[in-house]
Design a protein around this motif. Structure first.
Motif, mmCIF file in Angstrom:
data_model
loop_
_atom_site.group_PDB
_atom_site.id
_atom_site.type_symbol
_atom_site.label_atom_id
_atom_site.label_comp_id
_atom_site.label_asym_id
_atom_site.label_seq_id
_atom_site.Cartn_x
_atom_site.Cartn_y
_atom_site.Cartn_z
ATOM 1 N N ALA A 281 -14.696 -10.094 6.741
ATOM 2 C CA ALA A 281 -13.561 -10.096 5.814
ATOM 3 C C ALA A 281 -12.416 -9.234 6.308
ATOM 4 N N ALA A 282 -12.710 -8.292 7.221
ATOM 5 C CA ALA A 282 -11.692 -7.312 7.590
ATOM 6 C C ALA A 282 -10.486 -7.978 8.245
ATOM 7 N N ALA A 283 -9.321 -7.438 7.961
ATOM 8 C CA ALA A 283 -8.085 -7.925 8.579
ATOM 9 C C ALA A 283 -8.081 -7.512 10.048
ATOM 10 N N SER A 284 -7.035 -7.887 10.769
ATOM 11 C CA SER A 284 -7.022 -7.633 12.209
ATOM 12 C C SER A 284 -6.944 -6.132 12.495
ATOM 13 N N HIS A 285 -7.266 -5.804 13.731
ATOM 14 C CA HIS A 285 -7.330 -4.407 14.150
ATOM 15 C C HIS A 285 -6.046 -3.641 13.830
ATOM 16 N N ASP A 286 -4.895 -4.208 14.219
ATOM 17 C CA ASP A 286 -3.640 -3.494 14.012
ATOM 18 C C ASP A 286 -3.340 -3.267 12.535
ATOM 19 N N SER A 287 -3.644 -4.272 11.734
ATOM 20 C CA SER A 287 -3.391 -4.113 10.298
ATOM 21 C C SER A 287 -4.218 -2.963 9.749
ATOM 22 N N LEU A 288 -5.488 -2.898 10.200
ATOM 23 C CA LEU A 288 -6.344 -1.842 9.673
ATOM 24 C C LEU A 288 -5.864 -0.469 10.133
ATOM 25 N N VAL A 289 -5.468 -0.393 11.414
ATOM 26 C CA VAL A 289 -5.020 0.915 11.912
ATOM 27 C C VAL A 289 -3.813 1.398 11.121
ATOM 28 N N THR A 290 -2.822 0.518 10.940
ATOM 29 C CA THR A 290 -1.630 0.980 10.218
ATOM 30 C C THR A 290 -1.987 1.337 8.777
ATOM 31 N N LEU A 291 -2.881 0.563 8.195
ATOM 32 C CA LEU A 291 -3.262 0.871 6.812
ATOM 33 C C LEU A 291 -3.928 2.250 6.729
ATOM 34 N N VAL A 292 -4.863 2.495 7.647
ATOM 35 C CA VAL A 292 -5.573 3.777 7.608
ATOM 36 C C VAL A 292 -4.597 4.929 7.814
ATOM 37 N N VAL A 293 -3.690 4.763 8.779
ATOM 38 C CA VAL A 293 -2.706 5.821 9.005
ATOM 39 C C VAL A 293 -1.864 6.031 7.746
ATOM 40 N N ALA A 294 -1.445 4.917 7.142
ATOM 41 C CA ALA A 294 -0.602 5.037 5.943
ATOM 42 C C ALA A 294 -1.358 5.728 4.820
ATOM 43 N N VAL A 295 -2.622 5.386 4.654
ATOM 44 C CA VAL A 295 -3.373 5.989 3.550
ATOM 45 C C VAL A 295 -3.554 7.486 3.793
ATOM 46 N N ALA B 185 0.840 -1.203 0.000
ATOM 47 C CA ALA B 185 0.000 0.000 0.000
ATOM 48 C C ALA B 185 0.874 1.252 0.000
ATOM 49 N N ILE B 186 1.914 1.248 0.840
ATOM 50 C CA ILE B 186 2.801 2.410 0.861
ATOM 51 C C ILE B 186 3.559 2.503 -0.466
ATOM 52 N N GLU B 187 3.959 1.349 -0.971
ATOM 53 C CA GLU B 187 4.635 1.320 -2.258
ATOM 54 C C GLU B 187 3.749 1.973 -3.311
ATOM 55 N N GLY B 188 2.441 1.677 -3.227
ATOM 56 C CA GLY B 188 1.514 2.263 -4.188
ATOM 57 C C GLY B 188 1.592 3.782 -4.166
ATOM 58 N N PHE B 189 1.611 4.350 -2.968
ATOM 59 C CA PHE B 189 1.721 5.809 -2.873
ATOM 60 C C PHE B 189 3.027 6.290 -3.460
ATOM 61 N N SER B 190 4.072 5.537 -3.152
ATOM 62 C CA SER B 190 5.380 5.939 -3.631
ATOM 63 C C SER B 190 5.420 5.974 -5.167
ATOM 64 N N PHE B 191 4.843 4.958 -5.782
ATOM 65 C CA PHE B 191 4.826 4.945 -7.248
ATOM 66 C C PHE B 191 3.925 6.024 -7.796
ATOM 67 N N PHE B 192 2.873 6.295 -7.044
ATOM 68 C CA PHE B 192 1.970 7.360 -7.446
ATOM 69 C C PHE B 192 2.742 8.668 -7.570
ATOM 70 N N LEU B 193 3.503 8.965 -6.501
ATOM 71 C CA LEU B 193 4.271 10.209 -6.514
ATOM 72 C C LEU B 193 5.303 10.186 -7.635
ATOM 73 N N GLU B 194 5.907 9.031 -7.835
ATOM 74 C CA GLU B 194 6.908 8.927 -8.895
ATOM 75 C C GLU B 194 6.266 9.253 -10.244
ATOM 76 N N ALA B 195 5.082 8.649 -10.472
ATOM 77 C CA ALA B 195 4.417 8.893 -11.745
ATOM 78 C C ALA B 195 4.048 10.367 -11.894
ATOM 79 N N ILE B 196 3.577 10.976 -10.816
ATOM 80 C CA ILE B 196 3.182 12.386 -10.881
ATOM 81 C C ILE B 196 4.382 13.250 -11.227
#
Ligand code: HDD
Ligand code: HEM
Ligand code: HEM
Lengths: 458, 403
Positions: free
Chosen positions: B293-307, A108-119
């Motif tokens: 279907a949701a992954a575990s709590h910690d996985s979701l938290v880190t994903l949300v923060v990352a996004v 997921a983070i890689e996705g962002f990284s490539f996104f920025l690269e493409a931009i």
């Protein structure tokens, strides 16, 4: 909460081998392009920076030419990478369904990284005549950084597959998941990452230099060509000796984390104190035939000790051993090429510093022409060592590859279609690179960037 | 809440992909239906140029959707990817062909070459949205069970609902593209192209609308439960919003208010995705809810923060790209170069070479002889130092000397 944590049930897949080969093919196509994604932007920026410092138009021409090659290769890198993302589900749905919550974050983070690269590649290419020179130069910096972070993220996933952690298995269920720990608190990550990153510079440097060395052998040699050869060749030549040193570090990490892989690399059947290293040769019946044995060297290299105990293949049942000769051959190919390239690099550096000139012998340039493809071969051979050496596991000692594979039929059909498509793709890339190389120098400089100045779809 | 958030991200990504990449696919569509002669060439050029600088960025949205889905809802992802393998594989081949012909086009010189490359590009631009739409139709009509390839490899994506949604995906792409291309033509002041794309936008809009409305009958008979859910509450509101936005777009295009039409067209398409999600929520697949279907709590938290963290960097950058491409000019003032002070003089070669050798020796000692992790860290840094210093010690003189 997690009622279905046991994910999907493994199925019998008749075409597991084809699925693996399909994955391998897709990587073998993607990874050389990635090498360009990692390192080419930095070279292009360096040349543009030289133009800014000196005002000499030759640098501008060179930067523009290279940036056209960069975009074309980037576009192909994007599509081959997209295919890999699809294959995570198409070929290994159970791997993703079981461990997506553990390693998915990396992608997921890689996705962002490539996104920025493409931009920023878009901005850089589109901005040649639209941005101020300073802004234009600055717009390239994110490309260099995201090339690094992108590979950091992918490698973190691969390092986790080779040295898994950050979760527990309880009754077949994955629990206590800590994705950050799984991906980044992994001793295996750093050596693998640095080794790949330097490989990126070597491959790009030697390949670009090879093109101009070939030109020199055929009489195309002026100031422009000399500069275009020197920059990538120098980078590759200083990187090559370092790669041998980093490779030693990687090998020591493998010795600790994956003793069976090390045993396969060395063709060591019996657990041995003070094991010897075998160069060349062929593994049959529990020993290496026709190889050159160097006593104690393996123990010395792996654990820095004359009599260190090295685990052999006999520590695991035959079903848990990778195909020995594939791994061995791939490893020896990489190390052989790596050593030769390091020697070539040192030769170049000595001539440059002692004689204060470029080497003049045609043999040197012939060697450079070979060095480009050779570095690419080493790159792929290294990945074969890593991935095939991990077999039969997809997640080392946790999930066998056979349990990860899809239950869908028709893999051979897909494999065939992919082979045909990638063959066409390779032909197309070759064709366009030749086209770009043939365009007269002044034309490139006068012409605007590949995307003519018209406003875009938003 | 936490378990739904990634779904919202994925759907937002999907909507953006449908709109932005959809417009690119549609541009490919118009390459195929440009007609003949010189004006057709202009239409092709326009279709192609308009998407050039943003093409890669638009398509990364798909990667985003995939990665968020497999991180947050691994079982859901594994089930759809395995059952819908054929549709996804076809989409993947379409993406390869499209990308390759896109890269190739900048190298074409002769007209015949350009035409050949354009044809591949256009065909791939039809195949990909159709296959992805058909896959969505399979999920919507409950043909994908939970399991490793547990559903039919063929009928899961070749069925009335899938075909409907696949065709709708192609039609709405063509529609979006025509609206956008008309807007671009108006901005660069090209009346002939503007007229050409205005006509196309109106025609495609009417056709896409007709398919969407007529398609309800298909869904009613083929996927009755989906139909029931679509005409309830929030889903119904979204459907109505989509119809209104679609109608408004036609009006705006008719009145040549293209900039506004850009956004209402996007809204019309995005609302369909929203409606589908609202209709089905909280069910992902038969017998599999979002919560299961949701992954575990910690996985979701880190994903949300990352996004969220990623979005903070991403959106300003994206804004920059679009501003640059939409206004055509970004920062007109040019600053002068600084000649003279060549990089060369920064580091005197002789000194540089000695420093490089020193760094190399330190690096070997700490990386290859020592065993402690901290030593390895410093060792790697020294080796990188060696690479940089040696490069600058060697390269500058080569740039100035005679061949
Ligand atoms: C230009 C490419 C290149 C060159 C010259 C070398 N390598 Fe390498 N090697 C790679 C490119 C590469 C790679 C493709 O990048 C790999 C695959 C996985 C990785 O992290 O790097 C790799 C993997 C890899 C592995 C396996 C890691 C694992 O299983 O996880 C070992 C033990 C080495 N290398 C060791 C060496 C040594 C001792 C070299 C010295 C001569 C060497 N490599 C040169
Ligand atoms: C994440 C899911 C992954 C899966 C399921 C996977 C699985 C596999 C399998 C089964 C093979 C074939 C091995 C064989 O031929 O015996 C393979 C090969 C390979 N993989 Fe992985 N791998 C994954 C991730 C990665 C990553 C993240 C990388 C790199 C960072 C990587 C690099 C490679 C390479 C280079 C090859 C071999 C190429 C060749 O043989 O020419 N893989 N992988
Ligand atoms: C399972 C393995 C992999 C997957 C799923 C994957 C996925 C992708 C995707 C989707 C892209 C396109 C990004 C975009 O649209 O801009 C891409 C490009 C890229 N990948 Fe991979 N990749 C994999 C393996 C690797 C490996 C082994 C490396 C190297 C360490 C790598 C490094 C990169 C880089 C640097 C790019 C940027 C594109 C370029 O510069 O050409 N990836 N990858």
């Amino acid at each position: 909460m997690n009622l279905l944590a046991a994910a999907l049930t493994p199925v019998h897949q008749r075409y597991l081998l084809e699925a693996r080969q399909m994955q391998a093919l897709s990587f073998a196509v993607h990874i050389p392009l990635v090498a360009f994604g990692i390192s080419f932007p930095a070279m292009v920026v360096f040349v543009e920076w030289l133009h800014r410092r000196t005002g000499d138009p030759v640098y501008r021409t060179l930067a523009r030419r290279w940036s056209r090659v960069m975009v074309a290769l980037f576009a192909v890198g994007v599509i081959t990478g997209t295919i890999l993302s699809f294959e995570m589900g198409l070929l290994w749905p159970n791997f993703t369904a079981t461990f997506g919550g553990v390693f998915g974050l990396g992608f997921a983070i890689e996705g962002f990284s490539f996104f920025l690269e493409a931009i920023f590649i878009g901005i850089y290419i589109y901005g040649w005549d639209r941005l101020s020179p300073r802004a234009h130069l600055a717009s390239a910096i994110p490309i260099v950084i995201t090339g690094f972070t992108g590979s950091l993220m992918v490698i973190s996933v691969n390092a986790w597959m080779n040295h898994p952690g950050g979760f527990h298995l309880v009754g077949g269920k994955v629990v206590d998941i800590n994705p950050l720990k799984a991906l980044f608190a992994n001793s295996y990550l750093w050596s693998e990452l640095i080794h790949m990153y330097i490989a990126g510079y070597m491959v790009t440097g030697f390949l670009v230099a090879a093109a101009y060395a070939y030109g020199r052998l055929r009489g195309r040699w002026g100031r422009y060509e000399r500069i275009a050869l020197t920059i990538p060749l120098t980078i590759a030549c200083v990187a090559a000796p370092v790669q041998v040193l980093v490779g030693d570090w990687v090998a020591r990490d493998v010795a600790v984390a994956q003793p069976v892989k090390l045993a396969a690399i060395e063709g060591l059947y019996r657990t041995t104190d003070g094991a010897s290293e075998h160069v060349l040769g062929w593994y049959t019946d529990g020993q290496v035939k026709y190889g050159i044995a160097i006593p104690h060297l393996l123990s010395l290299l792996a654990f820095h000790s004359w009599n260190a105990k090295i685990q052999g293949l006999d520590t695991v049942p035959p079903s848990q051993r990778p195909p020995i000769n594939v791994v061995r051959f791939a490893f020896q190919t990489m190390v052989g090429i790596g050593t030769l390239l390091a020697l070539l690099g040192l030769l170049y550096l000595v001539v440059r510093i002692r004689r204060r000139r470029l080497p003049t012998s045609a043999w040197f340039y012939r060697a450079v022409v070979l060095a480009g493809p050779a570095a690419t071969v080493a790159l792929i051979a290294g990945w074969v060592t890593t991935e095939v050496g991990r077999q039969p596991w997809v997640v080392y000692k946790v999930m066998p590859t056979a349990d990860a594979v899809t239950g869908a039929g028709g893999i051979p059909v897909g494999y065939g279609a992919l082979v045909v498509t990638y063959a066409a793709l390779a032909g197309a890339v070759f064709w366009i690179l030749r086209r770009l190389a043939r365009a007269p120098l002044d034309q490139i400089d006068a012409e605007s960037p590949p995307s003519p100045p018209s406003p875009a779809v938003a | 809440m936490l378990q739904t958030l990634p779904l919202v991200f994925a759907l937002a990504g999907l909507a953006l992909y449908t709109v932005l990449a959809g417009a690119d696919f549609g541009a490919g569509f118009w390459l195929l239906f440009a007609g003949r002669g010189e004006s057709a060439d202009r239409i092709r050029e326009h279709s192609h140029h308009s998407m050039a600088p943003v093409w890669e960025a638009n398509h990364v949205w798909l990667i985003f959707v995939l990665t968020v889905t497999w991180t947050a809802y691994p079982v859901f992802f594994g089930s759809i990817a395995s059952t819908l393998a054929v549709a996804f594989f076809i989409a993947a081949l379409g993406i390869i062909l499209r990308g390759a012909s896109y890269a190739l086009r900048s190298g074409t010189a002769r007209r015949r070459e350009t035409r050949a490359v354009d044809t591949v590009f256009a065909v791939a631009s039809l195949i990909t949205p159709f296959a992805l739409g058909a896959a969505a139709g399979g999920i919507a009509s409950e043909r994908v069970p939970v399991g490793n390839a547990a559903g039919s490899l063929v009928t899961s994506w070749l069925n009335p609902t899938s075909i409907l949604i696949g065709v709708l995906a192609v039609a709405s792409s063509a529609y979006l593209a025509a609206v956008y291309l008309a807007a671009d033509a108006a901005r660069i002041g090209h009346p002939e192209l503007e007229r050409a794309f205005r006509t196309r936008a109106l025609a495609a809009g009417v056709i896409a609308g007709a398919i969407a409305v007529g398609g309800l009958a298909v869904i009613e008979s083929d996927a009755h439960s989906l139909f029931e859910e679509l005409i309830r509450d929030g889903a119904l509101a979204a459907m109505i919003a989509s119809v209104l936005a679609g109608a408004a777009t036609l009006g705006l295009v008719w009145g040549r208010r293209f900039e506004a039409a850009r956004y209402s067209a996007a809204l019309a398409v995005a609302a369909v995705i929203g409606g589908w999600a609202l209709a089905r929520y909280p069910t992902l697949l038969p017998g599999l809810s979002v919560h299961q279907a949701a992954a575990s709590h910690d996985s979701l938290v880190t994903l949300v923060v990352a996004v969220i963290g990623g979005a903070v960097i991403l959106f300003p950058s994206l804004g920059l790209l679009f501003r640059l491409t939409l206004t055509g000019r970004f920062d007109p003032h040019r600053d002068e170069v600084h000649p003279g002070s060549a990089a060369a003089q920064a580091l005197r070669p002789a000194f540089g070479a000695r420093l490089a050798v020193a760094l190399l020796i330190i690096g070997v000692g700490l990386l290859n002889v020592a065993t402690a992790p901290w030593a390895h860290g410093i060792g790697v840094v020294s080796l990188f130092g060696f690479i940089v210093v040696a490069f600058f010690a060697v390269v500058p003189r080569a740039l100035t000397e005679d061949p």
